[in-house]
Design a protein around this motif. Sequence first.
Motif, mmCIF file in Angstrom:
data_model
loop_
_atom_site.group_PDB
_atom_site.id
_atom_site.type_symbol
_atom_site.label_atom_id
_atom_site.label_comp_id
_atom_site.label_asym_id
_atom_site.label_seq_id
_atom_site.Cartn_x
_atom_site.Cartn_y
_atom_site.Cartn_z
ATOM 1 N N THR A 96 37.073 34.728 35.382
ATOM 2 C CA THR A 96 36.585 35.008 36.266
ATOM 3 C C THR A 96 37.912 35.929 37.062
ATOM 4 O OG1 THR A 96 34.667 33.843 36.302
ATOM 5 C CG2 THR A 96 34.791 35.863 38.241
ATOM 6 N N TYR A 97 38.587 35.449 37.499
ATOM 7 C CA TYR A 97 39.775 36.291 38.160
ATOM 8 C C TYR A 97 40.275 37.186 36.494
ATOM 9 C CZ TYR A 97 44.647 37.246 39.005
ATOM 10 O OH TYR A 97 45.814 37.958 39.684
ATOM 11 N N LEU A 98 40.810 36.850 35.481
ATOM 12 C CA LEU A 98 40.884 37.522 34.098
ATOM 13 C C LEU A 98 40.265 38.787 34.434
ATOM 14 C CD1 LEU A 98 42.742 35.713 31.687
ATOM 15 C CD2 LEU A 98 43.829 37.070 33.437
ATOM 16 N N PHE A 99 38.748 38.465 34.726
ATOM 17 C CA PHE A 99 37.475 39.911 34.148
ATOM 18 C C PHE A 99 38.557 40.735 35.390
ATOM 19 C CE2 PHE A 99 33.557 41.384 35.641
ATOM 20 C CZ PHE A 99 33.376 42.785 34.428
ATOM 21 N N ALA A 100 38.568 40.253 36.519
ATOM 22 C CA ALA A 100 38.796 40.768 37.954
ATOM 23 C C ALA A 100 39.640 41.759 37.805
ATOM 24 C CB ALA A 100 38.397 40.066 38.885
ATOM 25 N N THR A 101 40.792 41.413 37.051
ATOM 26 C CA THR A 101 41.462 42.111 36.769
ATOM 27 C C THR A 101 42.075 42.860 35.514
ATOM 28 O OG1 THR A 101 43.171 40.200 36.719
ATOM 29 C CG2 THR A 101 42.781 40.962 38.761
ATOM 30 N N SER A 102 41.137 43.660 34.993
ATOM 31 C CA SER A 102 41.078 43.670 33.594
ATOM 32 C C SER A 102 41.154 45.545 32.991
ATOM 33 C CB SER A 102 40.127 42.782 32.049
ATOM 34 O OG SER A 102 38.983 43.023 33.151
ATOM 35 N N GLY A 103 40.736 45.827 34.933
ATOM 36 C CA GLY A 103 40.783 47.261 34.928
ATOM 37 C C GLY A 103 40.130 47.860 33.776
ATOM 38 N N ARG A 104 40.287 48.647 32.984
ATOM 39 C CA ARG A 104 39.122 49.075 32.540
ATOM 40 C C ARG A 104 40.093 49.200 29.933
ATOM 41 N NH1 ARG A 104 40.193 55.465 33.807
ATOM 42 N NH2 ARG A 104 39.411 55.143 35.599
ATOM 43 N N GLN A 105 39.877 47.945 29.921
ATOM 44 C CA GLN A 105 40.566 47.118 29.302
ATOM 45 C C GLN A 105 39.335 46.653 28.047
ATOM 46 O OE1 GLN A 105 44.929 45.181 29.188
ATOM 47 N NE2 GLN A 105 44.151 44.811 31.550
ATOM 48 N N ARG A 106 38.783 47.321 27.596
ATOM 49 C CA ARG A 106 37.172 46.479 27.074
ATOM 50 C C ARG A 106 37.069 45.651 25.984
ATOM 51 N NH1 ARG A 106 34.286 53.105 26.249
ATOM 52 N NH2 ARG A 106 34.968 53.554 28.306
ATOM 53 N N PHE A 107 37.871 45.670 25.140
ATOM 54 C CA PHE A 107 38.419 44.623 24.610
ATOM 55 C C PHE A 107 38.684 43.311 25.152
ATOM 56 C CE2 PHE A 107 40.796 42.881 21.921
ATOM 57 C CZ PHE A 107 40.152 42.136 19.790
ATOM 58 N N TYR A 108 39.432 43.430 25.977
ATOM 59 C CA TYR A 108 40.022 42.571 26.451
ATOM 60 C C TYR A 108 38.552 41.617 27.131
ATOM 61 C CZ TYR A 108 42.861 39.741 30.060
ATOM 62 O OH TYR A 108 43.772 38.502 30.960
ATOM 63 N N GLN A 109 37.824 42.802 28.048
ATOM 64 C CA GLN A 109 37.148 42.200 28.535
ATOM 65 C C GLN A 109 35.934 41.589 27.602
ATOM 66 O OE1 GLN A 109 35.563 46.095 30.159
ATOM 67 N NE2 GLN A 109 37.015 45.784 31.741
ATOM 68 N N VAL A 110 35.760 41.936 25.887
ATOM 69 C CA VAL A 110 34.882 41.113 25.198
ATOM 70 C C VAL A 110 35.025 39.917 25.026
ATOM 71 C CG1 VAL A 110 34.321 41.432 23.275
ATOM 72 C CG2 VAL A 110 34.298 43.180 24.632
ATOM 73 N N VAL A 111 36.524 39.481 24.605
ATOM 74 C CA VAL A 111 37.709 38.132 24.492
ATOM 75 C C VAL A 111 36.967 37.834 25.783
ATOM 76 C CG1 VAL A 111 39.583 37.806 24.146
ATOM 77 C CG2 VAL A 111 39.222 39.578 22.926
ATOM 78 N N LEU A 112 37.386 38.081 26.662
ATOM 79 C CA LEU A 112 37.220 37.304 27.496
ATOM 80 C C LEU A 112 35.603 36.311 27.900
ATOM 81 C CD1 LEU A 112 38.671 39.177 31.361
ATOM 82 C CD2 LEU A 112 39.720 37.028 29.906
ATOM 83 N N GLY A 113 34.785 37.518 27.337
ATOM 84 C CA GLY A 113 33.358 36.826 26.933
ATOM 85 C C GLY A 113 33.197 35.976 26.505
ATOM 86 N N MET A 114 33.713 36.008 25.261
ATOM 87 C CA MET A 114 33.985 35.133 23.858
ATOM 88 C C MET A 114 34.797 33.711 24.509
ATOM 89 S SD MET A 114 34.745 37.334 21.288
ATOM 90 C CE MET A 114 35.497 35.550 19.658
#
Length: 222
Positions: free
Chosen positions: A110-128
Motif C-alpha cells: 500500500t505504501y509503494l502504491f501511495a508513492t508510485s506517482g504516475r507509474q501505471r505499469f508499476y501500479q498493476v504489478v503492485l496489484g498482482m
Amino acid sequence: MSDYPNPQSPIRNPQSARPLRSPAALSRFLLVTVIGLAVDLWTKVWAFKALAYNQKNLGGTVRVDSRTYELLPGWLHFHCTANEGAVFGIGQGNRWLFVVVSILAIAFLTYLFATSGRQRFYQVVLGMLLAGVLGNMYDRIFHGFVRDMIWILPHKTWPGWLTGRLPNWEWTRSPIFPWIFNVADTLLCTGVALMLLYSAFASHPSKGRSADRSADLSPVES
C-alpha cells in the motif's frame, strides 16, 4: 485550490499523494487485485471440490488425498495438496508467522502504491502482488493451510544426456519441477520478477518531474 504551498506550512510533494486520490490509479491497482484474488479463490474452490476426496490431520500435519485432472497430459495437471508453508513449501508449520508477514506485506505494498506517482505499469504489478498475498493469507486464516493444485511438468525428470555428464547431485535425481502451487503463488512470483525487471530497465520520468516540481515549489529565501 492553488497548487502553491502555504508559506507557513511544510512543503509537500504533490506527486506522492496523487495515486491515493486518483480514480484511474486506484482502479488499476484495485481492479488487478480483485481479479487476481477472485481467480485464485475460484480455482482453489473448484479444485478442492472436484478433485479432493479426503482430508486428515496426521500429527499436526494436514494431508489431502486427491484425484488428478490432466488438462495437458504430461505437461499440466491439477492435483490438490495442502501447503503449510510459504511459496514452494518453504517454512512448513509457521502458519501465524506467515499471517503476520502477510499483513506487513499488505502495508508495504500500500505504501509503494501511495508513492508510485504516475507509474501505471508499476501500479498493476503492485496489484498482482497484493492479490497473491491476500489469496494465500485467506487460506492460512480460514483453512489453516494454503490450497495448492497446479502441477506442471508432472513426473518429468532431467534427461539422461544431461545428468550423465554431471556429478550425482540430488537435484539431478529429482523431477524437473517437483512443486505444486496455485494462482496466488503465480501472481507473487510473476509480480516480483516484473518488479525487478521494471526497476532495472524502466526509466521513471514521473519521479524526476516530481523532484523538479518540489524544487520549483520551494520558498525563495529573502
